[in-house]
Design a protein around this motif. Structure first.
Motif, PDB file in Angstrom:
ATOM      1  N   ASP A  93       0.837  -1.202   0.000  1.00 54.29           N
ATOM      2  CA  ASP A  93       0.000   0.000   0.000  1.00 54.29           C
ATOM      3  C   ASP A  93       0.874   1.256   0.000  1.00 54.29           C
ATOM      4  O   ASP A  93       0.957   1.992   0.977  1.00 54.29           O
ATOM      5  CB  ASP A  93      -0.906  -0.026   1.233  1.00 54.29           C
ATOM      6  CG  ASP A  93      -2.257   0.610   0.978  1.00 54.29           C
ATOM      7  OD1 ASP A  93      -2.456   1.129  -0.132  1.00 54.29           O
ATOM      8  OD2 ASP A  93      -3.103   0.596   1.892  1.00 54.29           O
ATOM      9  N   ASP A  95       2.238   4.973  -1.362  1.00 52.97           N
ATOM     10  CA  ASP A  95       1.621   6.254  -1.698  1.00 52.97           C
ATOM     11  C   ASP A  95       2.384   6.913  -2.848  1.00 52.97           C
ATOM     12  O   ASP A  95       3.521   7.352  -2.674  1.00 52.97           O
ATOM     13  CB  ASP A  95       1.646   7.145  -0.456  1.00 52.97           C
ATOM     14  CG  ASP A  95       0.890   8.445  -0.631  1.00 52.97           C
ATOM     15  OD1 ASP A  95       0.598   8.830  -1.781  1.00 52.97           O
ATOM     16  OD2 ASP A  95       0.595   9.085   0.398  1.00 52.97           O
ATOM     17  N   VAL A 107      -5.548   3.642  -5.254  1.00 55.32           N
ATOM     18  CA  VAL A 107      -4.939   3.302  -3.972  1.00 55.32           C
ATOM     19  C   VAL A 107      -6.061   3.206  -2.939  1.00 55.32           C
ATOM     20  O   VAL A 107      -7.189   3.633  -3.174  1.00 55.32           O
ATOM     21  CB  VAL A 107      -3.898   4.360  -3.520  1.00 55.32           C
ATOM     22  CG1 VAL A 107      -2.735   4.427  -4.493  1.00 55.32           C
ATOM     23  CG2 VAL A 107      -4.544   5.740  -3.362  1.00 55.32           C
ATOM     24  N   THR A 111      -4.512   5.260   2.136  1.00 51.51           N
ATOM     25  CA  THR A 111      -3.315   5.776   1.469  1.00 51.51           C
ATOM     26  C   THR A 111      -3.609   7.113   0.808  1.00 51.51           C
ATOM     27  O   THR A 111      -2.799   8.048   0.884  1.00 51.51           O
ATOM     28  CB  THR A 111      -2.809   4.757   0.439  1.00 51.51           C
ATOM     29  OG1 THR A 111      -2.452   3.553   1.113  1.00 51.51           O
ATOM     30  CG2 THR A 111      -1.592   5.286  -0.301  1.00 51.51           C
ATOM     31  N   GLY A 116      -0.656   5.494   4.243  1.00 55.79           N
ATOM     32  CA  GLY A 116      -0.310   4.193   3.692  1.00 55.79           C
ATOM     33  C   GLY A 116       0.696   3.484   4.573  1.00 55.79           C
ATOM     34  O   GLY A 116       0.938   3.872   5.724  1.00 55.79           O
ATOM     35  N   ARG A 120       2.437   9.568   4.776  1.00 59.47           N
ATOM     36  CA  ARG A 120       2.832  10.873   4.243  1.00 59.47           C
ATOM     37  C   ARG A 120       2.539  11.983   5.251  1.00 59.47           C
ATOM     38  O   ARG A 120       3.191  13.029   5.241  1.00 59.47           O
ATOM     39  CB  ARG A 120       2.066  11.118   2.929  1.00 59.47           C
ATOM     40  CG  ARG A 120       2.207  12.481   2.323  1.00 59.47           C
ATOM     41  CD  ARG A 120       1.703  12.523   0.883  1.00 59.47           C
ATOM     42  NE  ARG A 120       0.524  11.741   0.638  1.00 59.47           N
ATOM     43  CZ  ARG A 120      -0.736  12.184   0.727  1.00 59.47           C
ATOM     44  NH1 ARG A 120      -0.974  13.439   1.080  1.00 59.47           N
ATOM     45  NH2 ARG A 120      -1.762  11.384   0.467  1.00 59.47           N
TER      46      ARG A 120
END
Length: 284
Positions: A93, A95, A107, A111, A116, A120
């Motif tokens: 998974d 990003d 996605v 995510t 994810g 992030r």
């Protein structure tokens, strides 16, 4: 009595620790998000405050569940912080907004939201990086942290099933108080049990845990807003003798999120969780 077993990790920091009872039963406890170690090579945005970096951690959950080892549960505790790698996500998974070389496309919703397998964003919504990560960098993180952690879970679950005919994974988490607040700021449930809408474990296990928490006077919700993450999904196969349930504890019970330290309810919560664990493991 138990033995500590360090898991594979990065440099001198183990990615996880396994607490092994002298006589292991069919229960495996896990805390994938209580780690507090952040490798020096992370390269997070230098302007990011430590409180933000750590805001997604399941603070002190490892301390709350460690007593299970004295009653026969094998306990697997993450040591590396969630912002480095999220152990409750599919390792595929990735990003594309964060990691160079990841193909654009569909996605997962998590995510897309920034959470994810390599997040992030921080738990409080800030950008973790002022740069993009390379695909090699992401792969190295996953191989060094995510893979050995889940290999350890697999080893314990399979060993328990081989000995007892079934294995039960209890995946322990915490949730920020704001996550379950109702309109007007009313406090939400104290505990959310996630059994993937009845598919990941026996109904008897869910009922037993619900009764145990409610006996403390705590409010319990089922599957809303947390039905169980990737770990619960992959290990929740009751037809194969593999049961999994996720437990989310409201941090308002025990944690001062501003000070990042035990709150006034710590002692009561510690004793309450210990009672639930004792009830769950009684006779197992």
């Amino acid at each position: 009595m138990y033995q500590d077993e360090a898991g594979a990790g990065l440099s001198d920091d183990a990615a996880f620790v396994v607490l092994r009872p002298q006589t292991a039963g069919r229960f495996v406890f896990a805390s994938p998000h209580s780690g507090t170690v952040y490798p020096s090579g992370m390269g997070a945005d230098p302007s990011l405050e430590d409180a933000s970096l750590r805001s997604a951690e399941d603070a002190l959950v490892d301390r709350l569940i460690a007593p299970g080892v004295d009653l026969g549960a094998t306990v697997v505790l993450a040591r590396i912080g969630r912002a480095w790698v999220d152990l409750n996500r599919d390792p595929a998974d990735l990003d594309p907004l964060l990691i160079e070389g990841v193909a654009d496309g569909a996605v997962s919703a998590r995510t897309a939201a920034g959470y994810g397998v390599i997040p992030r964003l921080t738990g409080d919504g800030r950008a973790l990086y002022d740069r993009r990560l390379t695909l090699d960098e992401a792969g190295t993180r996953i191989a060094a942290t995510h893979t050995p952690y889940h290999s350890a879970l697999a080893e314990r679950m399979q060993a328990a099933r081989a000995q007892y005919g079934e294995a039960v994974l209890v995946d322990w988490h915490s949730m920020p108080a704001r996550a379950t607040q109702g309109s007007g700021g009313t406090r939400g449930p104290d505990v959310v049990l996630g059994d993937r809408h009845g598919s990941s474990c026996s109904a008897a296990l869910t009922r037993r845990l619900r009764r145990a928490f409610e006996s403390l006077g705590w409010r319990v919700a089922l599957n809303q807003p947390y039905a169980g993450g990737w770990t619960t999904q992959i290990w929740g196969r009751p037809s194969e003798g593999l049961h999994a349930i996720q437990i989310e504890l409201n941090r308002a019970l025990y944690f001062d999120e501003a000070a990042r330290s035990p709150g006034p309810g710590w002692s009561r919560t510690e004793k309450g969780v210990a009672r639930v664990i004792a009830d769950l493991l009684d006779g197992t």
